[in-house]
Design a protein around this motif. Structure first.
Motif, PDB file in Angstrom:
ATOM      1  N   PHE A   1      41.377  44.288  37.743  1.00 28.26           N
ATOM      2  CA  PHE A   1      41.626  45.671  37.344  1.00 28.26           C
ATOM      3  C   PHE A   1      42.949  46.231  37.858  1.00 28.26           C
ATOM      4  O   PHE A   1      43.690  46.840  37.079  1.00 28.26           O
ATOM      5  CB  PHE A   1      40.453  46.568  37.723  1.00 28.26           C
ATOM      6  CG  PHE A   1      39.205  46.265  36.952  1.00 28.26           C
ATOM      7  CD1 PHE A   1      39.207  46.234  35.567  1.00 28.26           C
ATOM      8  CD2 PHE A   1      38.023  45.992  37.613  1.00 28.26           C
ATOM      9  CE1 PHE A   1      38.065  45.947  34.847  1.00 28.26           C
ATOM     10  CE2 PHE A   1      36.867  45.716  36.909  1.00 28.26           C
ATOM     11  CZ  PHE A   1      36.885  45.688  35.522  1.00 28.26           C
ATOM     12  N   PRO A   2      43.300  46.054  39.118  1.00 32.01           N
ATOM     13  CA  PRO A   2      44.616  46.550  39.545  1.00 32.01           C
ATOM     14  C   PRO A   2      45.775  45.902  38.775  1.00 32.01           C
ATOM     15  O   PRO A   2      46.749  46.583  38.452  1.00 32.01           O
ATOM     16  CB  PRO A   2      44.670  46.189  41.036  1.00 32.01           C
ATOM     17  CG  PRO A   2      43.245  46.151  41.458  1.00 32.01           C
ATOM     18  CD  PRO A   2      42.509  45.601  40.269  1.00 32.01           C
ATOM     19  N   ARG A   3      45.643  44.626  38.441  1.00 30.88           N
ATOM     20  CA  ARG A   3      46.694  43.969  37.647  1.00 30.88           C
ATOM     21  C   ARG A   3      46.737  44.530  36.230  1.00 30.88           C
ATOM     22  O   ARG A   3      47.809  44.785  35.688  1.00 30.88           O
ATOM     23  CB  ARG A   3      46.466  42.459  37.586  1.00 30.88           C
ATOM     24  CG  ARG A   3      46.973  41.719  38.783  1.00 30.88           C
ATOM     25  CD  ARG A   3      47.052  40.224  38.502  1.00 30.88           C
ATOM     26  NE  ARG A   3      45.790  39.661  38.016  1.00 30.88           N
ATOM     27  CZ  ARG A   3      44.794  39.242  38.773  1.00 30.88           C
ATOM     28  NH1 ARG A   3      44.898  39.334  40.079  1.00 30.88           N
ATOM     29  NH2 ARG A   3      43.710  38.725  38.247  1.00 30.88           N
ATOM     30  N   ALA A   4      45.572  44.709  35.623  1.00 31.44           N
ATOM     31  CA  ALA A   4      45.524  45.184  34.240  1.00 31.44           C
ATOM     32  C   ALA A   4      46.079  46.606  34.113  1.00 31.44           C
ATOM     33  O   ALA A   4      46.712  46.943  33.113  1.00 31.44           O
ATOM     34  CB  ALA A   4      44.089  45.141  33.723  1.00 31.44           C
ATOM     35  N   PHE A   5      45.843  47.425  35.128  1.00 28.31           N
ATOM     36  CA  PHE A   5      46.302  48.810  35.074  1.00 28.31           C
ATOM     37  C   PHE A   5      47.608  49.023  35.833  1.00 28.31           C
ATOM     38  O   PHE A   5      48.075  50.155  35.942  1.00 28.31           O
ATOM     39  CB  PHE A   5      45.211  49.748  35.607  1.00 28.31           C
ATOM     40  CG  PHE A   5      44.044  49.837  34.679  1.00 28.31           C
ATOM     41  CD1 PHE A   5      44.122  50.589  33.523  1.00 28.31           C
ATOM     42  CD2 PHE A   5      42.880  49.136  34.937  1.00 28.31           C
ATOM     43  CE1 PHE A   5      43.055  50.664  32.653  1.00 28.31           C
ATOM     44  CE2 PHE A   5      41.806  49.203  34.077  1.00 28.31           C
ATOM     45  CZ  PHE A   5      41.895  49.967  32.926  1.00 28.31           C
ATOM     46  N   ARG A   6      48.153  47.946  36.366  1.00 33.11           N
ATOM     47  CA  ARG A   6      49.441  47.985  37.063  1.00 33.11           C
ATOM     48  C   ARG A   6      49.456  49.016  38.188  1.00 33.11           C
ATOM     49  O   ARG A   6      50.330  49.883  38.265  1.00 33.11           O
ATOM     50  CB  ARG A   6      50.573  48.252  36.081  1.00 33.11           C
ATOM     51  CG  ARG A   6      50.699  47.172  35.043  1.00 33.11           C
ATOM     52  CD  ARG A   6      51.802  47.453  34.086  1.00 33.11           C
ATOM     53  NE  ARG A   6      51.835  46.417  33.055  1.00 33.11           N
ATOM     54  CZ  ARG A   6      52.567  46.474  31.979  1.00 33.11           C
ATOM     55  NH1 ARG A   6      53.357  47.505  31.768  1.00 33.11           N
ATOM     56  NH2 ARG A   6      52.534  45.507  31.090  1.00 33.11           N
ATOM     57  N   VAL A   7      48.455  48.920  39.055  1.00 32.30           N
ATOM     58  CA  VAL A   7      48.379  49.792  40.227  1.00 32.30           C
ATOM     59  C   VAL A   7      48.178  48.924  41.465  1.00 32.30           C
ATOM     60  O   VAL A   7      47.767  47.770  41.363  1.00 32.30           O
ATOM     61  CB  VAL A   7      47.224  50.819  40.120  1.00 32.30           C
ATOM     62  CG1 VAL A   7      47.449  51.764  38.969  1.00 32.30           C
ATOM     63  CG2 VAL A   7      45.887  50.140  40.007  1.00 32.30           C
ATOM     64  N   THR A   8      48.467  49.504  42.619  1.00 34.35           N
ATOM     65  CA  THR A   8      48.186  48.805  43.860  1.00 34.35           C
ATOM     66  C   THR A   8      46.919  49.389  44.448  1.00 34.35           C
ATOM     67  O   THR A   8      46.645  50.577  44.319  1.00 34.35           O
ATOM     68  CB  THR A   8      49.350  48.965  44.860  1.00 34.35           C
ATOM     69  OG1 THR A   8      49.573  50.348  45.063  1.00 34.35           O
ATOM     70  CG2 THR A   8      50.609  48.308  44.321  1.00 34.35           C
ATOM     71  N   GLY A   9      46.145  48.571  45.063  1.00 35.18           N
ATOM     72  CA  GLY A   9      44.914  49.039  45.686  1.00 35.18           C
ATOM     73  C   GLY A   9      43.720  48.957  44.749  1.00 35.18           C
ATOM     74  O   GLY A   9      43.873  48.756  43.548  1.00 35.18           O
ATOM     75  N   PRO A  10      42.543  49.126  45.321  1.00 37.95           N
ATOM     76  CA  PRO A  10      41.313  48.974  44.522  1.00 37.95           C
ATOM     77  C   PRO A  10      41.058  50.196  43.631  1.00 37.95           C
ATOM     78  O   PRO A  10      41.562  51.290  43.873  1.00 37.95           O
ATOM     79  CB  PRO A  10      40.226  48.844  45.590  1.00 37.95           C
ATOM     80  CG  PRO A  10      40.764  49.596  46.755  1.00 37.95           C
ATOM     81  CD  PRO A  10      42.263  49.386  46.720  1.00 37.95           C
ATOM     82  N   LEU A  11      40.262  49.977  42.592  1.00 34.35           N
ATOM     83  CA  LEU A  11      39.836  51.036  41.691  1.00 34.35           C
ATOM     84  C   LEU A  11      38.310  51.149  41.753  1.00 34.35           C
ATOM     85  O   LEU A  11      37.618  50.139  41.895  1.00 34.35           O
ATOM     86  CB  LEU A  11      40.279  50.738  40.258  1.00 34.35           C
ATOM     87  CG  LEU A  11      41.790  50.740  40.023  1.00 34.35           C
ATOM     88  CD1 LEU A  11      42.118  50.162  38.661  1.00 34.35           C
ATOM     89  CD2 LEU A  11      42.333  52.150  40.132  1.00 34.35           C
ATOM     90  N   ASP A  12      37.797  52.344  41.640  1.00 32.28           N
ATOM     91  CA  ASP A  12      36.358  52.587  41.691  1.00 32.28           C
ATOM     92  C   ASP A  12      35.734  52.253  40.336  1.00 32.28           C
ATOM     93  O   ASP A  12      36.079  52.851  39.324  1.00 32.28           O
ATOM     94  CB  ASP A  12      36.099  54.047  42.052  1.00 32.28           C
ATOM     95  CG  ASP A  12      34.628  54.373  42.156  1.00 32.28           C
ATOM     96  OD1 ASP A  12      33.811  53.441  42.287  1.00 32.28           O
ATOM     97  OD2 ASP A  12      34.292  55.574  42.105  1.00 32.28           O
TER      98      ASP A  12
END
Length: 99
Positions: free
Chosen positions: A72-83
């Motif tokens: 998910f962080p790779r797919a949304f191009r963010v750092t850190g976990p997602l809820d």
């Protein structure tokens, strides 16, 4: 010859997407679109929410695979976990309705 980005589906060409969990390409209509709102992932049931989306088979096993792979962080191009609690609740509710 098959068109790039399309999949023969019931005699009609259908757009295809890749599940971020199991990495299998399938028809877009068979996948659940997820959208990031702040640090939460939300199922986009109508396919109308704005922003970058990721596709996932509507099964808990694919959700768990995606979490394990940190997809998910790779797919949304963010750092850190997602809820993913909202997505998990939606998939659990769907599995209860099927049985």
């Amino acid at each position: 010859m098959r068109q790039h980005g399309k999949l023969e589906y019931g005699g009609h060409a259908a757009p295809q997407r890749t599940c971020v969990g199991c990495r299998v390409r399938t028809a877009k209509s068979e996948l659940l679109r997820l959208v990031r709102i702040e640090d939460h992932l939300v199922p986009d049931l109508r396919g109308r929410l704005s922003g970058r989306g990721a596709s996932l088979h509507p099964s808990l096993s694919c959700l768990e695979l995606a979490e394990r792979r940190r997809a998910f962080p790779r797919a949304f191009r963010v750092t850190g976990p997602l809820d993913v609690s909202r997505v998990r609740a939606h998939l659990e509710e769907e599995s209860r309705n099927v049985m």
